[in-house]
Design a protein around this motif. Sequence first.
Motif, PDB file in Angstrom:
ATOM      1  N   GLY A  41      -7.804  -1.046  -9.070  1.00  0.00           N
ATOM      2  CA  GLY A  41      -6.769  -0.015  -9.157  1.00  0.00           C
ATOM      3  C   GLY A  41      -5.507  -0.257  -8.344  1.00  0.00           C
ATOM      4  N   GLU A  95      -5.253   0.722  -1.214  1.00  0.00           N
ATOM      5  CA  GLU A  95      -6.076   1.356  -2.248  1.00  0.00           C
ATOM      6  C   GLU A  95      -5.183   2.176  -3.176  1.00  0.00           C
ATOM      7  OE1 GLU A  95      -8.410   1.544  -4.150  1.00  0.00           O
ATOM      8  OE2 GLU A  95     -10.174   2.484  -3.249  1.00  0.00           O
ATOM      9  N   ASP A  96      -5.656   2.422  -4.391  1.00  0.00           N
ATOM     10  CA  ASP A  96      -4.885   3.269  -5.308  1.00  0.00           C
ATOM     11  C   ASP A  96      -5.002   4.743  -4.937  1.00  0.00           C
ATOM     12  OD1 ASP A  96      -7.560   3.392  -6.096  1.00  0.00           O
ATOM     13  OD2 ASP A  96      -7.180   3.028  -8.219  1.00  0.00           O
TER      14      ASP A  96
HETATM   15 MG    MG Z   1     -10.115   2.008  -7.429  1.00  0.00          MG
END
Ligand code: MG
Length: 171
Positions: A41, A95-96
């Motif tokens: 992501g 991180e997303d």
């Molecule tokens: Mg993810």
Amino acid sequence: MPEFIPLISEEEIKARVQKTGEEIAKDYKDLDLVLIGVLKGSFIFLADLCRKISIDHEIDLIGASSYEGTSSSGQIVFTKQPDLELENRDILLVEDIVDTGNTLLKIKEFIQFLNPRSIKICSLIDKHERREVKIDVNYSCFSLEKGFIVGYGLDYNEKYRNLPAIYDLKL
Ligand code: MG
Ligand code: IMP
């Protein structure tokens, strides 16, 4: 047909990513920064963010998968480990979205074993409603109370990562 409700525009994302990159460059100027993107992501956010961080740094990836559909399975599987030497270095996990917090907590525990000097977290989105563990998100571009969002790397069952802006997905 799913409905996509516009939530964060390309322009808003660009401006926030720029600011966050500048902040990181300032905070890490005397440190040994390694960005570790959490697959999959974060790949678009990582690519844009690293180009806004003007100090020298290195980039690695970690693969962790926890999600099926819109609800967490609670299980985290490591699908890729970082290649770089991380001992005594300053790690920033990219991180997303932080949701329950379980994925990043497990990743942080894993990285801790490699003896870095510091570990911090940078997330594009900090989503609050379902947080299950206490975790500090040191840098976040946007805050979200609830909902399920897609675009700019974020998926629903692997689709919609390619959308250039962020949408609230109504199934
Ligand atoms: Mg993810
Ligand atoms: P956590 O372990 O519950 O914090 O889950 C984090 C992971 O769940 C993220 O890295 C995403 O892959 C996924 N996730 C959580 N919320 C959303 C969302 O609103 N849209 C897309 N993916 C999400």
